[in-house]
Design an enzyme around this catalytic site. Structure first.
Site, short mmCIF file in Angstrom:
data_model
loop_
_atom_site.label_atom_id
_atom_site.label_comp_id
_atom_site.label_asym_id
_atom_site.label_seq_id
_atom_site.Cartn_x
_atom_site.Cartn_y
_atom_site.Cartn_z
CG ASP A 1 -1.89 1.12 1.28
OD1 ASP A 1 -2.12 1.67 2.38
OD2 ASP A 1 -2.42 1.48 0.19
CE1 TYR B 1 -6.66 -1.11 6.82
CE2 TYR B 1 -8.35 -1.15 5.14
CZ TYR B 1 -7.12 -0.71 5.59
OH TYR B 1 -6.37 0.14 4.80
CE1 TYR C 1 -3.23 -1.76 10.20
CE2 TYR C 1 -4.39 0.34 10.19
CZ TYR C 1 -3.22 -0.39 10.03
OH TYR C 1 -2.05 0.25 9.71
CD GLU D 1 1.20 -1.02 9.39
OE1 GLU D 1 2.18 -1.38 8.73
OE2 GLU D 1 0.03 -1.10 8.96
CG ASN E 1 4.61 -4.49 6.84
OD1 ASN E 1 4.50 -4.18 8.02
ND2 ASN E 1 3.63 -4.34 5.97
CD GLU E 2 0.31 -5.36 7.25
OE1 GLU E 2 0.12 -5.27 6.03
OE2 GLU E 2 -0.31 -4.70 8.10
CE LYS F 1 -5.78 2.78 7.70
NZ LYS F 1 -5.71 2.62 6.23
CG ASN G 1 1.35 -4.08 11.30
OD1 ASN G 1 2.04 -3.67 12.22
ND2 ASN G 1 1.78 -4.10 10.04
C1 CKX Z 1 -4.59 -4.23 7.33
C2 CKX Z 1 -3.33 -3.78 6.66
C3 CKX Z 1 -3.06 -2.31 6.91
C4 CKX Z 1 -1.88 -1.86 6.08
N1 CKX Z 1 -0.62 -2.32 6.64
C5 CKX Z 1 0.55 -2.05 5.80
C6 CKX Z 1 0.62 -0.57 5.40
O1 CKX Z 1 1.61 -0.38 4.44
C7 CKX Z 1 -0.73 -0.07 4.86
O2 CKX Z 1 -0.66 1.29 4.52
C8 CKX Z 1 -1.81 -0.34 5.91
C9 CKX Z 1 -3.15 0.28 5.46
O3 CKX Z 1 -3.87 -0.35 4.68
O4 CKX Z 1 -3.40 1.43 5.88
#
Ligand code: CKX
Length: 599
Positions: free
Chosen positions: A166, A474, A470, A508, A413-414, A572, A468
């Site tokens: 993203d 989300y 949300y 996050e 990351n993720e 964000k 992370n």
């Molecule tokens: C649920 C995943 C969230 C996501 N996490 C990685 C970031 O690079 C994105 O910006 C962030 C988003 O979607 O805001």
């Protein structure tokens, strides 16, 4: 892996001339530049600023969204007095892959758009004459490269990227280019580890060079006084009554290394270091044996006009914003930043979780953008991907290992760690990286939304956890946020019941927020809702003592691909993309400034 990643310095033995400024630039959509001789330079391109991403300078969409090969070239004069020296051209970053030519001769290639590489050009340059450097860059995304994504072929024959991540695929010569002249015999690297107490600190150093030699080492304090000296390729520098490097109370020493042969100094390298130790003990993160609670952000190198390029003005503003709000840390999400960012953090006493661009390793992200529904780590691309992944982990640690600000290494990351297929990949990754950092700083990766305590198969690897999460954005959003809080608490209760005796940091969480959108009572996208979401998370953080850090997403709004969930990028940020505060920034400042800085 690069032989040397030392940051360029100028002294009596070393020269460093920046080649920044306007370069010739041309797209090469059918990859014919090589046949047309562009490696010898060209004059019919456009003038492109370096360092900068090329994308946002253009007024037409084909150029902004361009995907494929593109070329830069620039002429430079090399004085005769450099003859006999080692001539190198160091690229701070070429995103994502590059081939370098000097005077038409291919010198080297490089894969990876966020770390430096050096072209050894001594045999290709002409002294006392004009020379031409050309570089062919490609910005396509692939599943077997970092950061992960796809490159699509549109029906009109043009290419487009489909990032599994993203942030916008800003591309180009995003960091400075240096023309270096070094002594033939020179220092190629050094490393330090530390033992500190209140009344004494010892720097254990190790030096590498391209030749057998003697070495003299001085450690000089901020007043220019020699605090310790030593000799030999490795050794100890012991300082009595040292001024330690502390969080938001930084003190730097200068290590000065002389390479000596037959009593003559042939090379010198100096750098700023900080006397401090990093440890993880139980649920605590310790700096100089004191527990630290991380307050800070996920960030991006992202700004208007320059795109992903390092911009000294923006970095100065960002550091001031982080000090204003009471931050003491940030993660270099989702790629290693320009070396100057870590120098800022060294001087400001801000801790950095340094992250490689191993992002998008999750098909759900791809399916979020139209990918497949399978485990990413089952893909046939994984073998090739891993080679690039560990190579960039090696270079990130080699480049950044001497910064006192670097607290930890984030290796991904993720990623999708919810299936067994991830386990062999992460087993190899953590085994292959265990000895890369002489200081053995903690290694980790971020656990995404779906990789909960129950679902992740890779919780055994990190030295501490980055979550992370949300809820409130989300899922369980808006009026359901109370269910989001309940779900978050339920997961943390799992962590609490477990025997996992490591710190947890929230790396996050956040809500897209349109600055100036106000609603009473709140509504998603309003500034009021962003505060309510942060209040919810902070209530949770204050309920669990193993949570040792809070880094909301993101410091500032940033550019992403266009999409039906993005309003000119990701909003964000606690600050807007032009670095002005949203209401939540004042809320967070109040919360963070109540805490001592190195709490
Ligand atoms: C649920 C995943 C969230 C996501 N996490 C990685 C970031 O690079 C994105 O910006 C962030 C988003 O979607 O805001």
């Amino acid at each position: 892996m690069e032989d040397s990643l030392l940051y360029p310095v100028i002294n009596n033995y070393r020269s460093d001339q920046k080649l920044d400024g306007l370069w010739n630039f041309k797209f090469d959509p059918t990859s014919v530049g090589g046949q047309k001789g562009w490696q010898n330079g060209f004059s019919d391109g456009i003038e492109m600023p370096v360092p900068a991403s090329f994308n946002d300078f253009f007024t037409d969409k084909d150029a902004r969204e361009y995907t494929g090969d593109f070329w830069y070239s620039k002429s430079f004069f090399l004085p005769t007095y450099f003859e006999g020296q080692d001539i190198q051209i160091r690229f701070g970053a070429a995103t994502h892959r590059a081939v370098v030519f000097v005077n038409g001769q291919e010198i080297r290639s490089h894969e990876g758009g966020f770390l430096p590489f050096t072209a050894e050009v001594s045999d290709a340059v002409k002294f006392g004459k004009e020379n031409v450097v050309s570089i062919k860059i490609n910005n396509e995304l692939h599943r077997d490269a970092l950061p992960a994504g796809d490159t699509l072929k549109l029906k009109n024959g043009k290419r487009a990227v489909n990032p599994f991540f993203d942030f916008y695929n800003y591309s180009g010569l995003n960091r400075s280019v240096h023309l270096l002249a070094l002594p033939k015999d020179h220092i190629t690297d050094y490393s330090t580890t530390y033992d500190v107490s209140d009344d004494q600190a010892t720097v254990h150093y190790n030096i590498t060079a391209n030749t057998e030699a003697d070495f003299k080492v001085n450690l000089v304090d901020e007043n220019g006084k020699v605090a310790a000296t030593s000799e030999g390729q490795s050794g100890d520098l012991t300082v009595t009554n040292p001024i330690l490097w502390n969080v938001r109370d930084a003190h730097l020493y200068t290590i000065m290394i002389d390479l000596v042969k037959d009593g003559q100094t042939l090379d010198e390298y100096s750098d700023e270091i900080g006397l401090r130790t990093i440890e993880i003990k139980g649920h605590e993160i310790l700096v100089n044996h004191k527990s630290v609670y991380l307050r800070g952000f996920g960030r991006h190198e992202d700004s208007i006009y320059a795109g992903r390029a390092f911009d000294l003005n923006v970095e100065r503003r960002d550091m001031n914003l982080m000090k204003w709000i009471g931050a003491n840390s940030f993660r270099s999400s989702h790629y290693p930043y320009d070396e100057q960012v870590y120098k800022f953090a060294d001087r400001e006493g801000i801790l950095v979780i340094d992250e490689v661009p191993a992002v998008g390793f999750k098909m759900a992200a791809a399916s979020f953008l139209g990918g497949l529904d399978q485990s990413f780590f089952d893909g046939e691309w994984v073998t090739e991907l891993y080679k690039k992944h560990i190579d960039q982990v090696r270079d990130m640690i080699k480049r950044d290992k001497n910064h006192p600000s670097v607290l930890a290494w984030s290796l991904c990351n993720e990623p999708d760690t919810s299936t067994d297929a991830a386990v062999p990949y992460f087993t190899k990754l953590f085994n292959d990286s265990v000895n890369l950092d002489p200081e053995k700083r903690p290694r980790t990766f971020t656990l995404n939304e779906d990789d909960t305590f129950e679902k992740s198969k890779c919780k055994q690897f990190p030295d501490f956890f980055l979550l992370n999460r949300y809820p409130g954005w989300y899922h369980k959003w808006g009026y359901e946020i109370s269910d989001g809080e309940a779900g978050l608490r339920a997961e943390l209760d799992e962590w609490k019941k477990s025997d996992i005796d490591k710190p947890v940091v929230f790396s996050e969480y956040g809500a897209d927020t349109e600055p100036g959108l106000h609603k009473l009572p709140s509504i998603m996208w309003s500034e009021e809702y962003q505060i309510e979401l942060l209040e919810m998370f902070n209530r949770v953080f204050d309920s669990y003592d193993f949570i040792r850090g809070e880094q909301p997403w993101n410091l500032a709004d940033f550019q992403t691909v266009e999409g039906n969930m993005r309003v000119n990028g990701n909003k964000k940020g606690l600050f807007t993309r032009d670095r002005q505060p949203k209401a939540a920034a004042f809320y967070l400042r109040k919360r963070w400034n109540k805490l001592p800085l190195n709490y």
